[in-house]
Motif scaffolding. Structure first.
Motif, mmCIF file in Angstrom:
data_model
loop_
_atom_site.group_PDB
_atom_site.id
_atom_site.type_symbol
_atom_site.label_atom_id
_atom_site.label_comp_id
_atom_site.label_asym_id
_atom_site.label_seq_id
_atom_site.Cartn_x
_atom_site.Cartn_y
_atom_site.Cartn_z
ATOM 1 N N MET A 90 -68.642 23.485 88.218
ATOM 2 C CA MET A 90 -67.163 23.079 88.325
ATOM 3 C C MET A 90 -66.189 24.034 88.821
ATOM 4 O O MET A 90 -65.837 25.284 88.316
ATOM 5 C CB MET A 90 -66.950 21.452 87.544
ATOM 6 N N SER A 91 -65.716 23.731 90.767
ATOM 7 C CA SER A 91 -65.055 24.676 90.355
ATOM 8 C C SER A 91 -63.543 24.355 90.263
ATOM 9 O O SER A 91 -63.372 23.209 89.160
ATOM 10 C CB SER A 91 -64.578 24.448 92.046
ATOM 11 N N LYS A 92 -62.263 25.032 89.698
ATOM 12 C CA LYS A 92 -61.202 25.534 88.845
ATOM 13 C C LYS A 92 -59.674 25.241 90.050
ATOM 14 O O LYS A 92 -60.139 26.345 90.653
ATOM 15 C CB LYS A 92 -60.889 26.004 88.342
ATOM 16 N N HIS A 93 -59.181 23.902 90.235
ATOM 17 C CA HIS A 93 -57.976 24.497 91.218
ATOM 18 C C HIS A 93 -56.960 25.700 90.826
ATOM 19 O O HIS A 93 -56.550 24.987 90.065
ATOM 20 C CB HIS A 93 -57.470 23.607 92.289
ATOM 21 N N ARG A 94 -56.707 27.068 91.410
ATOM 22 C CA ARG A 94 -55.888 27.164 91.165
ATOM 23 C C ARG A 94 -54.884 27.498 92.528
ATOM 24 O O ARG A 94 -55.274 28.100 93.379
ATOM 25 C CB ARG A 94 -56.542 29.624 91.298
ATOM 26 N N TRP A 142 -53.623 32.941 90.927
ATOM 27 C CA TRP A 142 -54.064 33.668 91.389
ATOM 28 C C TRP A 142 -53.741 34.846 91.770
ATOM 29 O O TRP A 142 -54.310 36.250 91.437
ATOM 30 C CB TRP A 142 -54.769 33.233 93.235
ATOM 31 N N GLN A 143 -52.575 35.602 92.100
ATOM 32 C CA GLN A 143 -51.868 36.566 92.244
ATOM 33 C C GLN A 143 -52.068 37.309 90.585
ATOM 34 O O GLN A 143 -51.756 38.677 90.828
ATOM 35 C CB GLN A 143 -50.220 36.142 92.448
ATOM 36 N N ASP A 144 -51.289 36.131 89.870
ATOM 37 C CA ASP A 144 -51.689 37.266 88.026
ATOM 38 C C ASP A 144 -52.960 37.280 88.132
ATOM 39 O O ASP A 144 -52.946 38.351 87.532
ATOM 40 C CB ASP A 144 -51.360 35.574 87.377
ATOM 41 N N ILE A 145 -54.027 36.684 88.668
ATOM 42 C CA ILE A 145 -55.590 37.431 88.031
ATOM 43 C C ILE A 145 -56.069 38.358 88.910
ATOM 44 O O ILE A 145 -56.266 39.107 88.353
ATOM 45 C CB ILE A 145 -56.022 35.614 88.279
ATOM 46 N N ILE A 146 -55.606 38.535 89.842
ATOM 47 C CA ILE A 146 -55.040 40.093 91.037
ATOM 48 C C ILE A 146 -54.524 41.424 90.654
ATOM 49 O O ILE A 146 -55.204 42.146 90.015
ATOM 50 C CB ILE A 146 -54.907 40.132 92.291
ATOM 51 N N ASN A 147 -53.827 41.220 89.934
ATOM 52 C CA ASN A 147 -52.754 41.525 89.611
ATOM 53 C C ASN A 147 -53.239 42.236 87.481
ATOM 54 O O ASN A 147 -53.490 43.336 87.383
ATOM 55 C CB ASN A 147 -51.200 40.990 88.029
#
Length: 77
Positions: A1-5, A10-15
């Motif tokens: 199941m996909s999770k909407h972010r 996403w910027q936090d995840i990339i950081n």
């Protein structure tokens, strides 16, 4: 199941990835993130950042005016 972010999430995840020292594959596997989604969102955020920080400057050149693209954050041309 996909999770909407959100883009902020996403910027936090990339950081987090950048500070983790892990490859994208390892980081995404460890955090249950699709590598396809990671790369696509990173590209989107990078393009938005570049377009929002771009400054166009007209400077005289030999045959008229030349347009130079400058980036406010980096100062690169």
């Amino acid at each position: 199941m996909s999770k909407h972010r959100s883009l902020e999430q996403w910027q936090d995840i990339i950081n987090l990835h950048q500070s983790s020292g892990l490859s994208v594959s390892d980081f995404c596997r460890d955090n249950n993130i699709s590598t396809t989604a990671f790369y696509a969102t990173k590209k989107k955020l990078t393009e938005e950042t570049l377009s929002s920080s771009a400054i166009f400057t007209r400077v005289p050149s030999g045959a008229g005016y030349e347009v130079i693209l400058e980036f406010a954050a980096s100062g690169a041309r």
